[in-house]
Design a protein around this motif. Structure first.
Motif, PDB file in Angstrom:
ATOM      1  N   TRP A 152       8.693  12.551 -16.585  1.00 45.76           N
ATOM      2  CA  TRP A 152       8.976  11.864 -15.292  1.00 45.76           C
ATOM      3  C   TRP A 152       8.838  10.540 -15.325  1.00 45.76           C
ATOM      4  CZ3 TRP A 152      12.146  14.731 -12.396  1.00 45.76           C
ATOM      5  CH2 TRP A 152      11.733  16.050 -12.365  1.00 45.76           C
ATOM      6  N   VAL A 153       9.590   9.556 -14.892  1.00 43.07           N
ATOM      7  CA  VAL A 153       9.448   8.034 -14.967  1.00 43.07           C
ATOM      8  C   VAL A 153       9.923   7.635 -13.558  1.00 43.07           C
ATOM      9  CG1 VAL A 153      10.086   5.904 -15.985  1.00 43.07           C
ATOM     10  CG2 VAL A 153      10.162   8.023 -17.184  1.00 43.07           C
ATOM     11  N   VAL A 154       8.938   7.042 -12.708  1.00 40.59           N
ATOM     12  CA  VAL A 154       9.062   6.636 -11.475  1.00 40.59           C
ATOM     13  C   VAL A 154       8.672   5.340 -10.892  1.00 40.59           C
ATOM     14  CG1 VAL A 154       7.882   7.329  -9.284  1.00 40.59           C
ATOM     15  CG2 VAL A 154       8.559   9.026 -10.858  1.00 40.59           C
ATOM     16  N   ASP A 155       9.451   4.700 -10.160  1.00 37.72           N
ATOM     17  CA  ASP A 155       9.101   3.587  -9.342  1.00 37.72           C
ATOM     18  C   ASP A 155       9.161   4.034  -7.932  1.00 37.72           C
ATOM     19  OD1 ASP A 155       8.915   1.105  -7.984  1.00 37.72           O
ATOM     20  OD2 ASP A 155       9.785   0.215  -9.702  1.00 37.72           O
ATOM     21  N   PRO A 156       7.852   3.883  -7.218  1.00 40.63           N
ATOM     22  CA  PRO A 156       8.050   4.485  -5.894  1.00 40.63           C
ATOM     23  C   PRO A 156       8.700   3.520  -4.779  1.00 40.63           C
ATOM     24  CG  PRO A 156       6.041   3.409  -6.289  1.00 40.63           C
ATOM     25  CD  PRO A 156       6.577   3.581  -7.363  1.00 40.63           C
ATOM     26  N   ASN A 157       8.962   2.260  -4.920  1.00 39.99           N
ATOM     27  CA  ASN A 157       9.527   1.517  -4.286  1.00 39.99           C
ATOM     28  C   ASN A 157       9.998   0.182  -4.832  1.00 39.99           C
ATOM     29  OD1 ASN A 157      10.514   0.442  -1.752  1.00 39.99           O
ATOM     30  ND2 ASN A 157       8.344  -0.438  -1.104  1.00 39.99           N
ATOM     31  N   ASP A 158      10.994   0.430  -5.641  1.00 32.69           N
ATOM     32  CA  ASP A 158      11.661  -0.944  -6.473  1.00 32.69           C
ATOM     33  C   ASP A 158      12.121  -1.979  -5.473  1.00 32.69           C
ATOM     34  OD1 ASP A 158      12.040  -2.088  -9.024  1.00 32.69           O
ATOM     35  OD2 ASP A 158      14.200  -1.624  -8.495  1.00 32.69           O
ATOM     36  N   GLY A 159      11.492  -3.102  -5.605  1.00 37.35           N
ATOM     37  CA  GLY A 159      11.913  -4.101  -4.848  1.00 37.35           C
ATOM     38  C   GLY A 159      10.907  -4.490  -3.810  1.00 37.35           C
ATOM     39  N   THR A 160       9.436  -4.305  -4.008  1.00 37.89           N
ATOM     40  CA  THR A 160       8.509  -4.506  -3.289  1.00 37.89           C
ATOM     41  C   THR A 160       8.362  -5.805  -2.662  1.00 37.89           C
ATOM     42  OG1 THR A 160       7.031  -2.704  -4.439  1.00 37.89           O
ATOM     43  CG2 THR A 160       6.164  -4.414  -2.876  1.00 37.89           C
ATOM     44  N   ARG A 161       8.454  -6.832  -3.213  1.00 38.09           N
ATOM     45  CA  ARG A 161       8.317  -8.212  -2.775  1.00 38.09           C
ATOM     46  C   ARG A 161       9.292  -8.421  -1.648  1.00 38.09           C
ATOM     47  NH1 ARG A 161       6.288 -13.143  -3.994  1.00 38.09           N
ATOM     48  NH2 ARG A 161       5.657 -12.163  -5.868  1.00 38.09           N
ATOM     49  N   ASP A 162      10.555  -8.020  -1.904  1.00 36.84           N
ATOM     50  CA  ASP A 162      11.483  -8.322  -0.943  1.00 36.84           C
ATOM     51  C   ASP A 162      11.333  -7.439   0.275  1.00 36.84           C
ATOM     52  OD1 ASP A 162      13.097 -10.148  -2.369  1.00 36.84           O
ATOM     53  OD2 ASP A 162      14.201  -8.619  -3.495  1.00 36.84           O
ATOM     54  N   GLU A 220       0.764  -1.050  -0.178  1.00 42.19           N
ATOM     55  CA  GLU A 220      -0.012  -0.006  -0.119  1.00 42.19           C
ATOM     56  C   GLU A 220       0.699   1.347   0.120  1.00 42.19           C
ATOM     57  OE1 GLU A 220      -3.282   0.019   2.593  1.00 42.19           O
ATOM     58  OE2 GLU A 220      -3.501  -2.012   2.829  1.00 42.19           O
ATOM     59  N   ILE A 221       2.177   1.050   0.449  1.00 39.35           N
ATOM     60  CA  ILE A 221       3.002   2.459   0.585  1.00 39.35           C
ATOM     61  C   ILE A 221       3.306   2.928  -0.735  1.00 39.35           C
ATOM     62  CG2 ILE A 221       5.230   1.173   1.076  1.00 39.35           C
ATOM     63  CD1 ILE A 221       4.074   4.520   2.862  1.00 39.35           C
ATOM     64  N   ASP A 222       3.542   1.861  -1.616  1.00 41.69           N
ATOM     65  CA  ASP A 222       4.060   2.065  -2.913  1.00 41.69           C
ATOM     66  C   ASP A 222       2.966   3.021  -3.563  1.00 41.69           C
ATOM     67  OD1 ASP A 222       5.688   0.017  -2.360  1.00 41.69           O
ATOM     68  OD2 ASP A 222       5.331  -0.979  -4.328  1.00 41.69           O
ATOM     69  N   GLY A 223       1.744   2.859  -3.592  1.00 42.90           N
ATOM     70  CA  GLY A 223       0.831   3.798  -4.135  1.00 42.90           C
ATOM     71  C   GLY A 223       0.883   5.213  -3.603  1.00 42.90           C
ATOM     72  N   GLU A 224       0.930   5.207  -1.998  1.00 41.17           N
ATOM     73  CA  GLU A 224       0.866   6.335  -1.603  1.00 41.17           C
ATOM     74  C   GLU A 224       2.246   7.373  -1.976  1.00 41.17           C
ATOM     75  OE1 GLU A 224       0.687   5.047   2.445  1.00 41.17           O
ATOM     76  OE2 GLU A 224      -1.390   4.216   2.405  1.00 41.17           O
ATOM     77  N   VAL A 225       3.228   6.625  -1.861  1.00 42.52           N
ATOM     78  CA  VAL A 225       4.531   7.401  -2.206  1.00 42.52           C
ATOM     79  C   VAL A 225       4.491   7.893  -3.733  1.00 42.52           C
ATOM     80  CG1 VAL A 225       6.915   7.160  -2.597  1.00 42.52           C
ATOM     81  CG2 VAL A 225       5.903   6.012  -0.479  1.00 42.52           C
ATOM     82  N   GLU A 226       4.127   7.181  -4.601  1.00 35.94           N
ATOM     83  CA  GLU A 226       3.985   7.433  -5.856  1.00 35.94           C
ATOM     84  C   GLU A 226       2.895   8.763  -6.034  1.00 35.94           C
ATOM     85  OE1 GLU A 226       2.750   5.863 -10.408  1.00 35.94           O
ATOM     86  OE2 GLU A 226       4.405   4.987  -9.088  1.00 35.94           O
ATOM     87  N   VAL A 227       1.818   8.756  -5.567  1.00 34.47           N
ATOM     88  CA  VAL A 227       0.890  10.053  -5.463  1.00 34.47           C
ATOM     89  C   VAL A 227       1.753  11.170  -5.038  1.00 34.47           C
ATOM     90  CG1 VAL A 227      -0.911  10.923  -4.425  1.00 34.47           C
ATOM     91  CG2 VAL A 227      -1.319   8.602  -5.264  1.00 34.47           C
ATOM     92  N   MET A 228       2.472  11.086  -3.971  1.00 39.00           N
ATOM     93  CA  MET A 228       3.136  12.141  -3.356  1.00 39.00           C
ATOM     94  C   MET A 228       4.073  12.867  -4.419  1.00 39.00           C
ATOM     95  SD  MET A 228       5.766  12.180  -0.171  1.00 39.00           S
ATOM     96  CE  MET A 228       6.887  13.478   0.193  1.00 39.00           C
TER      97      MET A 228
END
Length: 285
Positions: free
Chosen positions: A92-102, A55-63
């Motif tokens: 802009w090209v963004v990954d908010p949290n690359d490596g989510t599974r780990d 869930e934090i991935d989406g929140e960070v990307e919105v920010m």
């Protein structure tokens, strides 16, 4: 809470020098976003999410989406919030949290990846891993700077241009820990180092910590644009398993098909791509 960067008007950008002013503002924004990820790690009950979705991935990307497009209004490609392309020169090209599974499994080393393309050429990159074994680590560059910035300090480091050699490190995915013998053979005479986040692997190669980075998983532009910019700063690049140099047909698509991805100096990457990496994928299902 850290102050948000002040939006920059086109006139202010022109007067102050767009490249470094913009880079500093992006770094401040990304570091603020990193605080959210670090807080999620110590959240009661642990990070929210499962598998490859947090869930934090989406929140960070919105920010990041809101902040970046205020700093420089242009197109946007994100892993979570999608693609918004109008034909603008910049994207802009963004990954908010690359490596989510780990990240969800409790491993350190996931990273925020923010890249900027100008007419599909990576001209700015910030990769920030807020929690690693060495502490928070931020590698950044924008076109026009002679050297990278690492945690606020200039580092004089070009991408290693030689071949594989003893003492050098090849950064591979965390899954390599399950096949240590095979990965050691594939990277010899260099050694392999397993870690999450292809974006952070590329950043560390650009900073001189390793000679090459490998991804055997399908990557998308949002995974690698920022790292690609950092590699450009030191004369490195990206290639697919066929030895074709990777670029971007659009901000959301590569110019070549990508199965495996190799980043770093060309000689080392060419050596690595000739190795039989399929042997470590036999049990991957």
């Amino acid at each position: 809470m850290r102050e948000r960067p002040v939006p920059l008007s086109p006139g202010a950008l022109a007067r102050q020098g767009v490249d470094r002013v913009l880079l500093d503002a992006v770094i401040a924004l990304v570091r603020e976003a990193g605080c959210l990820i670090a807080a999620e790690v110590v959240r009661p009950g642990g990070p929210r999410g499962a598998g490859d979705k947090a869930e934090i991935d989406g929140e960070v990307e919105v920010m990041l989406h809101q902040g970046l497009t205020k700093l420089l209004p242009c197109d946007f490609v994100g892993e979570e919030t999608g693609v918004q392309l109008t034909g603008h020169h910049y994207c802009w090209v963004v990954d908010p949290n690359d490596g989510t599974r780990d990240f969800l499994q409790g491993h350190l080393g996931s990273a925020i990846s923010v890249g900027l393309l100008r007419e599909c050429v990576p001209v700015l990159g910030v990769v920030y891993a807020p929690m690693t074994e060495r502490g928070a680590d931020c590698v950044a560059w924008t076109e026009g700077m002679p050297h990278l910035l690492r945690n606020g300090a200039l580092i004089v480091q070009n991408v290693a241009q030689g071949g594989l050699a003893e003492g050098a490190q090849v950064f591979v995915s965390l899954a390599a820990r399950a096949r240590p013998t095979q990965n050691a053979e594939l990277c010899a005479p260099a050694t392999f180092y397993a870690m999450p986040s292809v974006a952070y692997r590329l950043a560390r190669v650009a900073a001189g910590d390793g000679i090459a980075a490998v991804s055997l998983y399908a990557v998308s532009p949002h995974d690698v644009v920022a790292g690609h910019a950092l590699l450009r700063a030191g004369g490195g690049g990206l290639w697919n398993e066929q030895g074709q140099a990777l670029g971007y047909a659009t901000p959301a698509t590569f110019n070549q098909p990508v199965g495996y991805c190799f980043g770093g100096g060309e000689i080392a990457c060419q050596e690595l791509m000739r190795r039989p990496w399929q042997i470590v994928l036999a049990d991957r299902a």
